[in-house]
Design an enzyme around this catalytic site. Sequence first.
Site, short mmCIF file in Angstrom:
data_model
loop_
_atom_site.label_atom_id
_atom_site.label_comp_id
_atom_site.label_asym_id
_atom_site.label_seq_id
_atom_site.Cartn_x
_atom_site.Cartn_y
_atom_site.Cartn_z
N SER A 15 1.77 -3.29 3.57
CA SER A 15 1.38 -1.89 3.71
C SER A 15 1.54 -1.20 2.34
O SER A 15 2.56 -1.38 1.67
CB SER A 15 2.30 -1.21 4.74
OG SER A 15 2.03 0.17 4.78
N THR A 20 -6.88 -0.81 1.74
CA THR A 20 -7.86 0.21 2.11
C THR A 20 -8.52 0.80 0.87
O THR A 20 -9.75 0.96 0.84
CB THR A 20 -7.17 1.34 2.92
OG1 THR A 20 -6.62 0.75 4.10
CG2 THR A 20 -8.15 2.43 3.31
N SER A 87 -2.26 -8.35 8.45
CA SER A 87 -2.43 -9.73 8.94
C SER A 87 -1.42 -10.69 8.31
O SER A 87 -1.78 -11.54 7.50
CB SER A 87 -3.87 -10.22 8.74
OG SER A 87 -4.36 -9.97 7.44
P1 ADP Z 1 -2.93 -0.46 2.20
O1 ADP Z 1 -4.31 -0.25 2.73
O2 ADP Z 1 -2.73 -1.84 1.63
O3 ADP Z 1 -1.84 -0.04 3.14
P2 ADP Z 1 -3.54 1.84 0.53
O4 ADP Z 1 -4.87 1.46 -0.04
O5 ADP Z 1 -3.52 2.79 1.69
O6 ADP Z 1 -2.75 0.49 0.90
O7 ADP Z 1 -2.60 2.45 -0.62
C1 ADP Z 1 -2.48 1.84 -1.89
C2 ADP Z 1 -2.02 2.83 -2.94
O8 ADP Z 1 -1.85 2.11 -4.18
C3 ADP Z 1 -3.02 3.93 -3.22
O9 ADP Z 1 -2.32 5.13 -3.44
C4 ADP Z 1 -3.73 3.46 -4.52
O10 ADP Z 1 -4.23 4.52 -5.29
C5 ADP Z 1 -2.61 2.73 -5.25
N1 ADP Z 1 -3.06 1.67 -6.21
C6 ADP Z 1 -2.65 1.52 -7.49
N2 ADP Z 1 -3.27 0.50 -8.09
C7 ADP Z 1 -4.11 -0.03 -7.20
C8 ADP Z 1 -5.04 -1.12 -7.23
N3 ADP Z 1 -5.22 -1.89 -8.32
N4 ADP Z 1 -5.73 -1.40 -6.11
C9 ADP Z 1 -5.56 -0.65 -4.99
N5 ADP Z 1 -4.69 0.39 -4.87
C10 ADP Z 1 -3.97 0.71 -5.98
#
Ligand code: ADP
Length: 178
Positions: A15, A20, A87
């Site tokens: 998480s 996303t 997952s």
């Molecule tokens: P998940 O869907 O895995 O729970 P989210 O996408 O909701 O995670 O959150 C990831 C956070 O990490 C966001 O605030 C995003 O801006 C930050 N982040 C920093 N670097 C990256 C990267 N290389 N790829 C994706 N998210 C990143």
Amino acid sequence: MCNHRGITLWFTGLSGAGKTTIAVSLAEKLRERGFKVERLDGDVVRKSLTRDLGFSKEDRDKNIERVTFVAKLLTRNDVIVPCAFISPYRAERARAREEIGEFIEVYVECPVEVCAERDAKGLYAKAFAGEIPHFTGVSDPYEPPENAEVVCHTAKETVEESVAKVLAYLEQNGYLCT
Ligand code: ADP
């Protein structure tokens, strides 16, 4: 070689790892290029298709099983399907791969400390306080992929770099020709 067809892009990771964020940006770029895209996301699916399920291993497996069914239908109708789901279990991801066939696993790798620092959804603070049982990476297991087609190290890459990695894989393997 042109092999445009449906494909499931399966984003797995903790998480807050960035599943996303990468999937949303990727979907946008693919739509701009005229591809049919339907994104499936754990946070959304758990409020609809699988709202009856919790976070025990059995329920997590059922969650992925149902999503796999939907992804399979879309994929065989030539849609690109980015799926963002923690997952955590290798066996369930392997089952999804087998069932869907056209399947690319993207490991969204990020140390739990960094995810907790980001704490985008405020969940880690609660998980460390013991307020959320079965929280992946804190009080529940996560089995990292051993042979993911793409690995994004989001603690070290910008969002743009991570998205570019997935796009490059699709390009190089002939998924994006029209
Ligand atoms: P998940 O869907 O895995 O729970 P989210 O996408 O909701 O995670 O959150 C990831 C956070 O990490 C966001 O605030 C995003 O801006 C930050 N982040 C920093 N670097 C990256 C990267 N290389 N790829 C994706 N998210 C990143």
